[in-house]
Every structure is written in structure tokens, then in C-alpha cells.
Design a protein around this motif. Structure first.
Motif: not given
Length: 419
Positions: A93-97
Motif C-alpha cells: 500500500v505504501a508504494v501504490s500512490g
């Protein structure tokens, strides 16, 4: 049928509470994915079908991985998977944006997070079952951690995306790191407390209380037929849960012109009310029987979805969504403990399937719901979900309770079909 004397599994409040906290952290990332969907639509220009594909990414590989992790847990233990899964879920989730301009990379990052969620659940559920003594009440406490995590996720997503844009998702890794450390500290404390007890038991055998009868463990057969029916019921639950998480905020925005911030209230109240339903459902199941709670929850869920469909405004959508969260999670813990009675020799597999595959089935259906929304509007999605939950209610009447061996006066949740 062979019987052997055995001691009751040790209970540990510290371990149970630590697992509840990590469950909040793990499912925080499931809620974060749902909360990010409107921002991917608004800021990155994704279509409804595209954001449904992101939901599929979070669940597609989990549909295979989670039962596999459950099997490995039954076979080899692998309790470290709960910590590893939590950290991987956070990383995805941390790298998705950060990758929002490249849809395939977002899909892959969210899929990685889904695998982490899949790795966490079977191992943590097995630990929670032992720490809580296998009761529906203890399982409801562990389960409610997931509700809390999902409930907190929308506010965190709105905060970081509102302040930093989609690149702010990097900050969402914090719960995984902090709660992972909490879990490690709790595990070390539990290990230290067990060692003196083990040494004392080696020196002096434990004396049985006066008039105590030996605890007898009976090897039961696995009831795959009943477990299959339960999985079918949970599949209907899964579509309603995942579909609501994916589309209710978009529904309030599209139909009533709500702002993303206001629509996110529905995503927060949905699991928050679910936490209340989870705790109450576990408490009721230990007193009036699991199947009464399961059927009552599904009936109330159908009525709640109708409330969303017929809502006159965005405020009514938020209220009806909260009612749906309460209703859907009322039978959550009873369904998990029921699955354990159906597969008493494969607790990890039962946990992996009930917590993982059934949720993943909802994710697999979400692209179809997204296509339905693009073709007929978002309201039609909730009509379809109402029909599926009604089908789950009907299927729940195929289920029966299994009486625990050695229980001469079965509690309400035990009384019914023979093992």
C-alpha cells in the motif's frame, strides 16, 4: 474412535490483545485500498472498472495464497507468517500512490499487499484461537481488531492524500512497523512467562482439582460437506463486504454529489459499526447459538442494503452503510468458530478459507460489479448485492451445528447434528 487425555490449550490475554492489535494493523491496509479508490478516480482518472481491478488485485492472489498459507500453518507451524504478512501488506500500500501514473505497477503493488494480508490471517487466527481458548467471544475480540483497522484507514488516507497527494501513501506503512514491534515484544514476554511454568511443571506434576475429570480429546472426522455449504454462505457475505467497501463512497459521490471527505465517513462507519456487531455476535453466539446469530445477521444485512438503495440523500447512505456493517459482522466470529468445528483437524486451512478465500471471492466478483456500474449505474450494484445476501441467508439453512465430543450438556452453539 481413539481418545487421548490432554490438557486444555493455554490462554494468554497478553497474546490475544497483541494479536488483536496486529489484526487492526493488517486490515488497516485492506481499508486503505478501499479508501484510496475515489482518489485514484479523481486524481489519476481511473474508470470504475479500473478501480474494481485494483480491488481484484488486492484479492486475486489471496484467493489461492491464503488457503495455501493455512495448509502450511497446519503442517509446519510457521507462526512468523503473521508478522511477515503484516509488513508486506504495509509495503504494498505504501508504494501504490507513488506509482499512480502507471496502472500496472499500482495493480502489482496492491496485489503484493493482498498476499501479505493472506499470509497474516491463518497464522494469526490459529494463535488467537489458542490464546483465547477457542470461544466465539475470544474470536470476536480478535476479529474486531480487523474492524478497527479498516475503520481507521479512511481517515488516515484522507489525511495523507489531502496533505501530500497520492505520494503520501508512503506514510501509511507506519502501522505495520509500529504494530509489528508490539507483536514482537508481546511474543517475547509470553515466551519468558512460559519458561518458568514449564520448568516448574517438570519438577512437580500439576495436581488435578478435587473431583476433576480428565480432559479428553477425541479425533473427529472433517466434515467437508458442511464446510462447503459454509463457504458458499461466506461467498455471498464476501461480495457484499468487498462490494460495499469498493463502491459505497463512489455511490454517495455519484448519486448525491457528496464530497470525497464526506463519502469517506461511510467507509469509516462501515467497519466501526462492524466492530460493534462482531463483539455482540460473538457474545450472543456463546449464549443463544451460532446459527441464530448467522441467520439474523444476514436478514438485517438485506434490509440495510435496501436502505442504501432507497436512501434519499448522502446522509442516509452513511447511516444505512453503518447498519450494514453492524449486520454483516454480527455473524463473523460465529462463522469462523463454526468452520473450526467442521474441520477440527485442519484449523489453519479452515481459517485460511473462511478469512481469505471467501473475501477473495468477493474481490473476484468486484470487476463484474464495476462493469455493471459502468453499464447501469452504481445503484444496480447494490441491488445485485441485496440479492446475493438474500441467497446467503437461504443457504445458511443448510448448515447445522456440530456437538463437541465429551460435552455431556452442550451449550446452545453445540446442540444439533452429530459429528
Amino acid at each position: 474412535m481413539r481418545t487421548t487425555a490432554t490438557a486444555s490449550p493455554p490462554r494468554s490475554r497478553t497474546t490475544l490483545w497483541a494479536l488483536t492489535a496486529t489484526h487492526a494493523g493488517n486490515d488497516f491496509f485492506t481499508g486503505a485500498v478501499a479508501a484510496l479508490l475515489p482518489f485514484f478516480v479523481l486524481y489519476a482518472g481511473y474508470s470504475y472498472a479500473a478501480v474494481a481491478g485494483i480491488t481484484l488485485a488486492a484479492t486475486a492472489l489471496s484467493s489461492i495464497a491464503q488457503p495455501a498459507f493455512g495448509y502450511l500453518g497446519d503442517r509446519f507451524g510457521l507462526r512468523w507468517m503473521s508478522l511477515a504478512g503484516l509488513l508486506v501488506a504495509g509495503a504494498g500500500v505504501a508504494v501504490s500512490g507513488l506509482l499512480a501514473d502507471w496502472y500496472p505497477a499500482v495493480w502489482a503493488a496492491i496485489a503484493l499487499s493482498g498476499i501479505g494480508v493472506a499470509a497474516y490471517h491463518p497464522a494469526a487466527t490459529m494463535e488467537a484461537r489458542t490464546a483465547g481458548g477457542g470461544t466465539s467471544g475470544a474470536m470476536s475480540l480478535f476479529s474486531v481488531g480487523g474492524n478497527v483497522g479498516v475503520a481507521l484507514a479512511p481517515a488516515a488516507v484522507v489525511l495523507v492524500v489531502g496533505w501530500f497527494g497520492l505520494s503520501g501513501t508512503a506514510l501509511l506503512a507506519a502501522p505495520a512497523v509500529v504494530l509489528g514491534a508490539v507483536y514482537v515484544l508481546a511474543a517475547r514476554r509470553a515466551a519468558r512467562s512460559v519458561e518458568p511454568c514449564a520448568a516448574a511443571s517438570e519438577r512437580t506434576p500439576a495436581a488435578a482439582p478435587p473431583h476433576a475429570e480428565p480432559v479428553v480429546a477425541v479425533r473427529e472426522r472433517d466434515d467437508w460437506r458442511s464446510f462447503g455449504w459454509l463457504t458458499a454462505v461466506l461467498a455471498m457475505w464476501s461480495v457484499a463486504y468487498v462490494g460495499t467497501s469498493a463502491f459505497v463512497a463512489l455511490y454517495a459521490i455519484d448519486r448525491f454529489g457528496a464530497t470525497p471527505e464526506f463519502a469517506s465517513l461511510a467507509l469509516s462507519l462501515f467497519p466501526a459499526a462492524g466492530a460493534v456487531g462482531t463483539l455482540l455476535g460473538g457474545w450472543l453466539a456463546d449464549r443463544i447459538g451460532r446459527l441464530h446469530v448467522v441467520r439474523g445477521g444476514y436478514l438485517l444485512a438485506v434490509l440495510s442494503i435496501l436502505g442504501i438503495i432507497l436512501a434519499p440523500g448522502a446522509e442516509a447512505v452513511v447511516v444505512a452503510t453503518a447498519a450494514l456493517g453492524f449486520s454483516l459482522f454480527l455473524p463473523f466470529a460465529p462463522q469462523i468458530t463454526l468452520s473450526h468445528t467442521y474441520l477440527p483437524n485442519r484449523i489453519g486451512v479452515a481459517s485460511g478459507l473462511t478469512l481469505g478465500l471467501t473475501l477473495s471471492l468477493g474481490g473476484l466478483a468486484t470487476p463484474l460489479l464495476g462493469a455493471l456500474a459502468d453499464a447501469s449505474g452504481l445503484q444496480s450494484v447494490f441491488v445485485a448485492m441485496a440479492c446475493l445476501v438474500a441467497a446467503g441467508l437461504a443457504l445458511s439453512f443448510t448448515l447445522g451445528e456440530r456437538r463437541r465430543p465429551g460435552a455431556p450438556n452442550p451449550a446452545p452453539e453445540d446442540a444439533a447434528i452429530p459429528a
